[in-house]
Each structure stands twice: as C-alpha cells, then as structure tokens.
Design an enzyme around this catalytic site. Structure first.
Site, PDB file in Angstrom:
ATOM      1  N   LYS A   1      -7.837 -31.955 -12.622  1.00 17.36           N
ATOM      2  CA  LYS A   1      -7.494 -30.899 -11.348  1.00 17.36           C
ATOM      3  C   LYS A   1      -6.065 -30.712 -11.439  1.00 17.36           C
ATOM      4  CE  LYS A   1      -7.017 -29.550  -7.323  1.00 17.36           C
ATOM      5  NZ  LYS A   1      -5.479 -28.953  -7.242  1.00 17.36           N
TER       6      LYS A   1
ATOM      7  N   GLU B   1       2.603 -41.652 -10.790  1.00 18.21           N
ATOM      8  CA  GLU B   1       4.027 -41.153 -11.196  1.00 18.21           C
ATOM      9  C   GLU B   1       4.417 -40.155 -10.064  1.00 18.21           C
ATOM     10  OE1 GLU B   1       6.928 -39.393 -11.830  1.00 18.21           O
ATOM     11  OE2 GLU B   1       5.841 -38.170 -13.412  1.00 18.21           O
TER      12      GLU B   1
ATOM     13  N   CYS C   1      10.956 -34.646 -11.092  1.00 18.07           N
ATOM     14  CA  CYS C   1      11.153 -35.999 -10.325  1.00 18.07           C
ATOM     15  C   CYS C   1      12.036 -36.755 -10.811  1.00 18.07           C
ATOM     16  CB  CYS C   1       9.838 -36.764 -10.690  1.00 18.07           C
ATOM     17  SG  CYS C   1       8.260 -36.042 -10.096  1.00 18.07           S
TER      18      CYS C   1
ATOM     19  N   GLU D   1      14.199 -36.744  -1.625  1.00 15.83           N
ATOM     20  CA  GLU D   1      14.277 -36.136  -2.888  1.00 15.83           C
ATOM     21  C   GLU D   1      14.196 -34.692  -2.361  1.00 15.83           C
ATOM     22  OE1 GLU D   1      10.251 -36.387  -4.732  1.00 15.83           O
ATOM     23  OE2 GLU D   1      11.085 -35.966  -6.631  1.00 15.83           O
TER      24      GLU D   1
HETATM   25  C1  SIN Z   1       8.686 -35.054 -13.939  1.00 16.25           C
HETATM   26  O1  SIN Z   1       9.251 -34.319 -13.047  1.00 16.25           O
HETATM   27  O2  SIN Z   1       8.298 -36.074 -13.255  1.00 16.25           O
HETATM   28  C2  SIN Z   1       8.820 -34.659 -15.280  1.00 16.25           C
HETATM   29  C3  SIN Z   1      10.020 -34.869 -16.000  1.00 16.25           C
HETATM   30  C4  SIN Z   1      10.005 -35.006 -17.333  1.00 16.25           C
HETATM   31  O3  SIN Z   1       8.864 -35.482 -17.920  1.00 16.25           O
HETATM   32  O4  SIN Z   1      11.006 -35.110 -18.001  1.00 16.25           O
END
Ligand code: SIN
Length: 477
Positions: free
Chosen positions: A172, A247, A281, A381
């Site tokens: 998805k 994650e 992230c 964040e």
């Molecule tokens: C993410 O934003 O979690 C991925 C970043 C990455 O794989 O370097």
C-alpha cells in the site's frame, strides 16, 4: 504510465470505479488518477498473495534471488524514466530522484544475495539420541505500507528481503506517490515474478490498513511513516499478533565539536539537512555546536545554504524542491514562528519562496540561531528545510541535549578525537550514528530506530530476520 493496481497478476480498477488524483506538488497539475480501492480489493490482494505463497516459498532460494536481482536491473535500466515520474509526483530534484532509484535498486540487489545465504543451524544436543535443528522459514504474506518521501526506496527496502526470504506481498503506497509503486509493479511483471507474489493497492489508507490488519492470512506488517500512524497500526496489529517492523519518525541531533573538520561538517550538514527539502526521517533537525566554533560554523553554514537553489524539481540546477503539501508548509511556518516568539533569530530564509507559475509550496532553506529546549523545533520533527542551531559547552552537555528526545532514529557528530568518537557513539541513544558522516544510509547496514522511532532493522543481514520465522526441530533418533 501505469495507473491501475496490481492484484494477482492483473491490472485492476477499483470495483466501484473510483479514482484519486495524483498531483505534482510543484505545480498543482494533475499527473494521473489511480484507483481508490478499499476493503474488498484489499481482501482480493491478500487472497492473491496467499494463493501464490506456497509455490513461491518452495522455490530454491537461488531461483527467488534471480527474480529479485532482475527487478533491480530493470529499475536501473529505466532509471531516467522512473526518476522523472518520481519528481512529478513527489517534487524532489531530478538528480535526487535518480539517486533514489539507484538506492532503491541496491536494496533488491543486496536482498537477492542475502536470500541465498539464509541458512539454518544445527546445535549440539544434550542427549546422544537427539539432534537440534533450527530452520529459518518465510513468515508468509507481508503487508508493506510506505510513505511519500522515498516513493521507491522505502518499498524495495522491504519488498526485496521479503521476496528473497520466500514471502509474498501486498503493498500500500502513500496516496501522494502511488505512481512509482505501480511502475515498480510493471517491472516486477517484466522480471517474471509469478502472479500474486507482488500485489499493489492504492487508495485511502484507513480501510486498506484495517483490512490488512484484520485478515489472519497476513502475518507481518512492515511500515515506514509517522510515529502517530505507527501507534494506530500497532493497536490494530494486536488482533492477530502480527509481526511488526516500524520505521517511524526521527529528530536527529547533529553535533559539531570544537575539534571537528569544519569544512567537512558543513558539507555533511548541507547534504543531511536539505536532502529532499528536509523531508527525511533521518535528516538533521537540531544542530548542537560547541561554543568555541559556534560563530565560525554558523558563518560557513550560512554561506553554504546560500548556494542552494529552490525550484521545480524538473528544472535544471534545482537543489531544493517543494514541500509535499500545504499542511507540510504550515507546519514548517508554525515551527519557525514559534522559534521567533521564543527568542530565536532567523539568520537565513524563514519564509516561503514564491516562484512564478508554480504552486505556493516552496520554503526557503532556513537557519535559526539560538534554539532552546522550549521551542517546538527542539522537540518535534519539522520535516522541512529548517536548521535550528544552539551552542553547547562540553561533551557531557552535548550528549545530554542530543538524547533529550523521545525519538531515537539517526544522530550525527563531528570530531577528530578518536577516543571521543567511540565514547559519543556509545552514548547516543539512536539506532544510527553518523560519526563524521552525514550520509550513513546504505543497503548493507542496519537501518532503524529505538524509542518512539520504532523497532526492527532494514538492511544488512539483519533485515532477513524481519521476514523469517525461526523454527526449532527437536529430532529424536
Ligand atoms: C527515511 O526518511 O526514513 C529514509 C532515509 C534514508 O533511507 O536514507
């Protein structure tokens, strides 16, 4: 451009015929429409994955690996086309999109190799008439839910090891970026993957997610996205005690010590902070700079930020594209306003960039000087191109500030002192530590977080554990 979903090897529309628009965040132009699927189509996709499962897992590992590697090769063959599609739906600069396609393909390539090495164990038994065998078997049907910030790589990072381990999948993709996923589905068919091994459903997340979580045939959920959504999914996953990989959000500290190579630290900061317009992230969110080099570092960073070019990702020379949607822009603005109201100074940027003929969704690369713990920038964040900076006095204070977060995904620090290097790396409560490195992501290393950043590791040999069950066979002779 593929705009239908993949279920059981067939390109499929939503049963009720509904579609959802995919728009270019840089221009607001509609790029395509994709099926707005719900529970019944998701149920079919799970059925297809379930039906394909027995045959797929009984193939030799080397055979499965060939398909996965072929998919990687096809992605690289079509890198330019896939990158353009990604920029159209996601907004990131074309060069970054090309980089992401190579990065995405590397996860498939790596997983193909790991799948071939997925052996069990024989453990010495405590009785002479017994043997202990440990088998590693595919977990079964895997649900893969992915975000919009890396429309290809976040899929292949999960799909590669799942397929190589012998699992089948229902994917998805994010509503904002389904086209990269559907293009991957086309390549999966070209690679010869049997019908039902890879299924892709697009549409609003709630009904699709609930159906995936409620179906006992799904044995695993791998999710990349926000911590809030992760929590909701975890609650739903309790129905059938799904295995989970989560994650989730990050809030990376980026520490620069007095003894760092400043030139290197600044170029790492630029790449780490402004990649994907700060929508990653693992991007640096809080710059902690030792007092002795504070002014020097700020000056150099401001100069480097001045070289960035904001614009349409398809335009030559663009290094910072649009934010994904209006909500994202509002969040960045709210963080900057909050910082200013609490004494922070905008040193560079701090405003939208209005570009003729383009959507009002571009935000200037920004440096905020004088960050404090009270600011939202310190706690939340931002997911945008904002670099807040604060000074610290000594190593202990830097570590304390860095660890003062509910998140624990990535962290960075820069020093030339080898003893400090290991001391600080050990003290940081983060799953990933970039020690003199602003770009730690790579297929062969374990990627994942702790605390509210989730759990599970993607990449390296570690990722295979996420898609396999360990079975103990006690063998009486
Ligand atoms: C993410 O934003 O979690 C991925 C970043 C990455 O794989 O370097």
């Amino acid at each position: 451009m593929q705009t239908r979903c993949l279920i059981g090897g067939e390109w499929t529309d939503a049963r009720a015929g509904g579609t959802l628009p995919v728009t270019n965040p840089a221009t607001d132009a509609e790029v395509a429409r994709v099926p707005s699927m719900g529970g019944s189509e998701t149920f079919d996709a799970i059925g297809a994955a379930w039906n394909a499962s027995a045959a797929w897992k009984s193939r030799p590992a080397a055979d499965r690996a060939r398909f996965v590697r072929r998919l990687s090769e096809l992605m690289l063959r079509d890198a330019d086309r896939l990158a353009r599609l990604m920029t159209l739906e996601q907004g990131k600069p074309l060069a970054e999109a090309r980089g992401e396609i190579a990065y995405a393909a590397s996860f498939l390539d790596w997983a193909a190799e790991e799948g071939r090495r997925l052996g069990g164990e024989i453990i010495p038994a405590s009785a002479p008439n017994k043997r202990i065998l440990v088998l590693r078997q595919p977990i079964g049907v895997v649900a893969i839910i992915t975000p919009w910030n890396f429309p290809a790589a976040m899929i292949t990072r999960k799909l590669g090891p799942a397929l190589a381990a012998g699992c089948t999948a229902v994917i998805k993709p994010a509503e904002e970026t389904p086209l990269s996923a559907l293009a991957l589905g086309e390549l999966a068919i070209e690679a010869g993957l049997p019908a039902g091994v890879v299924n892709i459903v697009t549409g609003p997340p709630a009904e699709i997610g609930e159906t995936l979580l409620a179906d006992a045939r799904v044995r695993k959920l791998s999710f990349t996205g926000s911590t809030d959504v992760g929590r909701v999914l975890m609650r739903g996953a309790s129905q059938h005690l799904l295995r989970l990989s989560m994650e989730l959000g990050g809030h990376a500290p980026f520490i620069v010590f007095d003894d760092a190579d400043l030139e290197h630290a600044v170029s790492a900061a630029l790449a780490c902070k402004f990649r994907n317009a700060g929508q990653t992230c693992i991007c640096a969110n809080r710059f902690l700079v030792q007092a002795g080099i504070y002014e020097d570092f700020l000056g150099r960073l401001a100069q480097a930020v001045g070289t960035l070019r904001v614009g349409d990702g398809l335009a030559e020379g663009t290094t910072v594209g649009p934010l994904i949607n209006d909500e994202a822009v509002h969040k960045v603005e709210a963080h900057v306003e909050d910082a200013q109201s609490k004494g922070g100074t905008v040193m560079v940027g701090g405003r939208r960039v209005r570009l003729e003929g383009l959507a009002d969704r571009f935000y200037a690369p920004t440096i905020i000087e004088g960050m404090t713990r009270e600011m939202r920038l310190f706690r939340e964040e931002t997911f945008g191109p904002v670099a807040p900076v604060m000074a610290f006095e000594d190593e202990a204070q830097a570590i304390e500030l860095a660890n003062d977060s509910e998140f624990g995904l990535a962290s960075y620090f820069f020093t030339k002192d080898a003893s400090r290097l290991i001391r600080v790396a050990e003290a940081l409560e983060y799953g990933i530590v970039g020690a003199n490195d602003g770009a730690p992501s790579t297929a062969q290393a374990p990627f994942g977080g702790m605390k509210h950043s989730g759990f599970g590791r993607e990449g390296g040999h570690f990722v295979m554990d996420e898609y396999t069950e360990v079975k103990y066979v006690s063998w009486g002779l």
